[in-house]
Design a protein around this motif. Sequence first.
Motif: not given
Length: 183
Positions: A84-94
């Motif tokens: 599992v991967v969760v994108d937690l980069r605030p400026h990412s489109p995902t």
Amino acid sequence: MKATEVPAITGAYLFETTSYTDERGSFCRTFDADVVRSVGLDPDAFVQDSVSRSVRGVLRGLHLRSGAGEAKLVRCSYGRIFDVVVDLRPHSPTYRDRAFFELTDETQTTLYIPAGCAHGFQALTGTADVSYRIDRPHDPSEDVTIAFDDPELAIPWPLPVTSMSRRDREALSLAQVLKHKEG
């Protein structure tokens, strides 16, 4: 070996191997600097390799590094895992999107996880070995853990959890982690 973008997580890639099989068994290349470079990653940036061994049902994660984060290459070298991967980069489109993968020793596919994404997995076989290659030395003071069963993430873990570390059992909710990151 070929690189394929992961649509659900901007900047994530699957590095898929080509296996050669004969009467002796099989052979495949699990890392190729030229292929890594072809997607804009620096193959020389990876500074530490590690391996974990888990038994069926063990859950590890969801782990994240504070500060600059940590990019990693993850591969199931033996057995099978639900990853599992969760994108937690605030400026990412995902931002806040999730992606799920089954990584196996049969395919030896490597997953590139960009810095700023949380990662976890569950062992699906009696033994599962996971190889990690990270882009900066590990500093335990930067470890952040998000609850594997956070309802906001609703991750469909395939098996009942048989074991996890104390750190993972005592993990914060996603909301608590995001509040702490902002503050």
